[in-house]
Design an enzyme around this catalytic site. Structure first.
Site, PDB file in Angstrom:
ATOM      1  CB  CYS A 162      -0.956  -0.004   1.195  1.00 25.99           C
ATOM      2  SG  CYS A 162      -0.197  -0.553   2.728  1.00 25.99           S
ATOM      3  NE  ARG A 194       1.077   0.019  11.275  1.00 28.29           N
ATOM      4  CZ  ARG A 194       0.926  -0.432  10.030  1.00 28.29           C
ATOM      5  NH1 ARG A 194       0.244   0.268   9.140  1.00 28.29           N
ATOM      6  NH2 ARG A 194       1.449  -1.579   9.655  1.00 28.29           N
ATOM      7  CG  HIS A 229      -0.447   4.215   4.378  1.00 27.37           C
ATOM      8  ND1 HIS A 229      -1.099   3.913   5.547  1.00 27.37           N
ATOM      9  CD2 HIS A 229      -0.078   3.027   3.826  1.00 27.37           C
ATOM     10  CE1 HIS A 229      -1.138   2.594   5.692  1.00 27.37           C
ATOM     11  NE2 HIS A 229      -0.532   2.035   4.658  1.00 27.37           N
ATOM     12  CB  THR A 239      -8.209  -0.558   2.898  1.00 23.82           C
ATOM     13  OG1 THR A 239      -9.244   0.406   3.004  1.00 23.82           O
ATOM     14  CG2 THR A 239      -7.501  -0.719   4.220  1.00 23.82           C
TER      15      THR A 239
HETATM   16  N1  LIG Z   1      -4.637  -3.669   5.123  1.00 24.14           N
HETATM   17  C1  LIG Z   1      -4.055  -3.004   4.125  1.00 24.14           C
HETATM   18  O1  LIG Z   1      -4.136  -1.762   4.041  1.00 24.14           O
HETATM   19  C2  LIG Z   1      -3.277  -3.744   3.084  1.00 24.14           C
HETATM   20  C3  LIG Z   1      -2.787  -3.004   2.001  1.00 24.14           C
HETATM   21  C4  LIG Z   1      -2.074  -3.667   0.988  1.00 24.14           C
HETATM   22  C5  LIG Z   1      -1.865  -5.010   1.086  1.00 24.14           C
HETATM   23  N2  LIG Z   1      -2.345  -5.720   2.151  1.00 24.14           N
HETATM   24  C6  LIG Z   1      -2.110  -7.158   2.152  1.00 24.14           C
HETATM   25  O2  LIG Z   1      -3.373  -7.797   1.916  1.00 24.14           O
HETATM   26  C7  LIG Z   1      -3.404  -9.047   2.618  1.00 24.14           C
HETATM   27  C8  LIG Z   1      -4.603  -9.074   3.556  1.00 24.14           C
HETATM   28  O3  LIG Z   1      -4.427  -8.065   4.544  1.00 24.14           O
HETATM   29  P1  LIG Z   1      -5.577  -7.684   5.590  1.00 24.14           P
HETATM   30  O4  LIG Z   1      -5.138  -6.384   6.153  1.00 24.14           O
HETATM   31  O5  LIG Z   1      -6.916  -7.804   4.966  1.00 24.14           O
HETATM   32  O6  LIG Z   1      -5.405  -8.861   6.695  1.00 24.14           O
HETATM   33  P2  LIG Z   1      -6.467  -9.396   7.781  1.00 24.14           P
HETATM   34  O7  LIG Z   1      -7.436  -8.322   8.122  1.00 24.14           O
HETATM   35  O8  LIG Z   1      -5.653  -9.988   8.853  1.00 24.14           O
HETATM   36  O9  LIG Z   1      -7.272 -10.574   7.003  1.00 24.14           O
HETATM   37  C9  LIG Z   1      -6.653 -11.784   6.682  1.00 24.14           C
HETATM   38  C10 LIG Z   1      -7.599 -12.680   5.890  1.00 24.14           C
HETATM   39  O10 LIG Z   1      -6.915 -13.881   5.530  1.00 24.14           O
HETATM   40  C11 LIG Z   1      -7.612 -15.013   6.072  1.00 24.14           C
HETATM   41  N3  LIG Z   1      -6.638 -16.016   6.554  1.00 24.14           N
HETATM   42  C12 LIG Z   1      -5.790 -15.912   7.582  1.00 24.14           C
HETATM   43  N4  LIG Z   1      -5.057 -17.068   7.714  1.00 24.14           N
HETATM   44  C13 LIG Z   1      -5.469 -17.890   6.727  1.00 24.14           C
HETATM   45  C14 LIG Z   1      -5.132 -19.214   6.340  1.00 24.14           C
HETATM   46  N5  LIG Z   1      -4.201 -19.919   6.977  1.00 24.14           N
HETATM   47  N6  LIG Z   1      -5.759 -19.773   5.266  1.00 24.14           N
HETATM   48  C15 LIG Z   1      -6.723 -19.072   4.593  1.00 24.14           C
HETATM   49  N7  LIG Z   1      -7.105 -17.828   4.933  1.00 24.14           N
HETATM   50  C16 LIG Z   1      -6.474 -17.229   5.989  1.00 24.14           C
HETATM   51  C17 LIG Z   1      -8.438 -14.465   7.212  1.00 24.14           C
HETATM   52  O11 LIG Z   1      -9.545 -15.346   7.407  1.00 24.14           O
HETATM   53  P3  LIG Z   1     -10.213 -15.606   8.874  1.00 24.14           P
HETATM   54  O12 LIG Z   1     -11.116 -14.452   9.148  1.00 24.14           O
HETATM   55  O13 LIG Z   1     -10.942 -16.881   8.652  1.00 24.14           O
HETATM   56  O14 LIG Z   1      -9.082 -15.712   9.855  1.00 24.14           O
HETATM   57  C18 LIG Z   1      -8.850 -13.108   6.647  1.00 24.14           C
HETATM   58  O15 LIG Z   1      -9.899 -13.281   5.736  1.00 24.14           O
HETATM   59  C19 LIG Z   1      -2.056  -9.183   3.322  1.00 24.14           C
HETATM   60  O16 LIG Z   1      -1.170  -9.922   2.504  1.00 24.14           O
HETATM   61  C20 LIG Z   1      -1.593  -7.741   3.451  1.00 24.14           C
HETATM   62  O17 LIG Z   1      -0.202  -7.624   3.549  1.00 24.14           O
HETATM   63  C21 LIG Z   1      -3.048  -5.112   3.140  1.00 24.14           C
END
Ligand SMILES: NC(=O)c1ccc[n+]([C@@H]2O[C@H](COP(=O)([O-])OP(=O)(O)OC[C@H]3O[C@@H](n4cnc5c(N)ncnc54)[C@H](OP(=O)(O)O)[C@@H]3O)[C@@H](O)[C@H]2O)c1
Length: 350
Positions: free
Chosen positions: A151, A236, A243, A329
């Site tokens: 991001c 952070r 950001h 996001t």
């Molecule tokens: N947040 C941001 O601003 C942002 C920006 C750019 C990129 N990203 C990237 O996008 C990705 C998701 O980030 P997020 O912020 O959405 O994370 P998050 O809120 O922690 O969500 C993680 C998701 O992955 C699932 N998950 C976790 N462990 C798993 C497993 N072993 N097998 C299958 N599914 C699993 C979770 O499901 P459950 O609910 O079932 O646990 C949940 O749906 C990451 O790679 C992050 O680095 C995030």
């Protein structure tokens, strides 16, 4: 006909944004929601702690979440395309398994730096999609993986692309990154209230290496990283979304500040020329006030897809300095993934 999509990591911070953005999308229709074993088999409304201000769509709440396995996704419904919002630590082998059959557009870091996998910002390096046939041949996949950058990298790279005509030699960037960037529940409240945390694991390395790849050159077979030195320092801060980054750039040519602002203001890319559904009219908005951009006021500019630049001024050590702000996001995550997929549809890749 709308293309049918599965969202992996559908219950997470980015997964929820994918649902919000894809709802009612003219080209895509959500058919499968997948998450971890903790969520599989539950109704989405029971599995997901919905954190967005808009309500969870009713029909989405009623869908049953499936396990993140090809077999289970396939059994659930037809799918033409997979969006992955899986944690980086999980995504590597899982995305490869899906790519054997489906096109995968990924927000995770696992494959971003693989030599034969594109790292796409539609306004910046759409030509890098040309590496997909090389990847399919190398790996023997029917599908493929295309990744979106981190991001904090996306908003930086968009502003740098607008400056490339002046010759970007080197830059320093210092970030103030929002809490939603750490996913949910993310940073404990007692660690971040009344505080700034001057460390985000692996973030500085990602900003430095990803930016060089994105701004690099595709020669028909491989991507040569851009020859520029980048120094990132990531923090952070106690902000929900958006950001903010302080950027100091040395340019080979010495444009005036008005020329730099005009380069930002006039910057457009393929999404604008192709009029893609999620493309902001202005990828970069320049603010003239001394105290903008600010996360609370500027993160939703262009429906969260514009990068807002401000305080553009000359720098006594480098050439120019400015602040840039992006919704992490939306432009930094789900919006970026959807725009990449729209570009692939427009170019006949999907
Ligand atoms: N947040 C941001 O601003 C942002 C920006 C750019 C990129 N990203 C990237 O996008 C990705 C998701 O980030 P997020 O912020 O959405 O994370 P998050 O809120 O922690 O969500 C993680 C998701 O992955 C699932 N998950 C976790 N462990 C798993 C497993 N072993 N097998 C299958 N599914 C699993 C979770 O499901 P459950 O609910 O079932 O646990 C949940 O749906 C990451 O790679 C992050 O680095 C995030």
């Amino acid at each position: 006909m709308r293309r049918k999509v599965a969202i992996l990591g559908a219950t997470g911070t980015v997964g929820q944004r994918f649902i919000q953005i894809l709802r009612g999308h003219p080209w895509f229709e959500i058919t499968v929601l997948a998450a971890s074993e903790r969520s599989a088999g539950k109704k989405y409304r029971e599995a997901c702690r919905w954190r967005l201000e808009t309500d969870m769509p009713n029909e989405i709440g009623e869908m049953t979440v499936v396990n993140t396995r090809v077999k289970e996704v396939k059994e659930a419904a037809d799918v033409d395309l997979v969006f992955s919002a899986l944690p980086g630590s999980v995504a590597g082998p899982v995305e490869e398994e899906f790519a054997a059959e489906y096109p995968v557009v990924s927000k995770a870091s696992a494959h971003r730096m693989d030599a034969d996998i594109p790292l796409i910002i539609p306004e910046v390096n759409p030509e890098h999609l040309g590496i997909i046939p090389v990847q399919k041949k190398n790996r023997g996949w029917n599908g493929f993986i295309s990744t979106d950058p981190n991001c904090s990298t996306i908003q930086l790279a968009i502003t740098l692309k607008a400056l490339m005509g002046f010759g970007v030699k080197q830059l320093i960037v210092s970030t103030m990154q929002a809490l939603s960037g750490a996913g949910y529940p993310g940073v404990p409240s007692l660690d971040i209230i009344d505080n700034v945390i001057p460390y985000i694991p692996n973030e500085e390395e990602k900003m430095e290496s990803e930016t060089r790849k994105i701004l690099g050159t595709f020669n028909g077979n491989s991507i040569q990283p851009a020859n520029m030195t980048i120094s990132a320092s990531c923090n952070r801060v106690d902000v929900k979304d958006g950001h903010l980054e302080a950027v100091y750039v040395e340019l080979e040519n010495k444009p005036t500040i008005e020329e730099v602002k005009e380069a930002f203001r006039s910057f457009v890319g393929e999404p604008q020329r192709l009029n893609l559904p999620s493309a902001p009219e202005k990828p970069i908005i320049v603010r003239e006030e001394n105290d903008r951009p600010q996360p609370r006021f500027d993160r939703n500019a262009g429906k969260g897809m514009s990068v807002v630049v401000g305080r553009v001024r000359s720098d006594p050590i480098m050439t120019v300095k400015y602040l840039c702000l992006g919704h992490n996001t939306i432009r930094g995550a789900a919006g970026a993934g959807v725009l990449s997929a729209e570009l692939m549809v427009a170019k006949g890749i999907l």
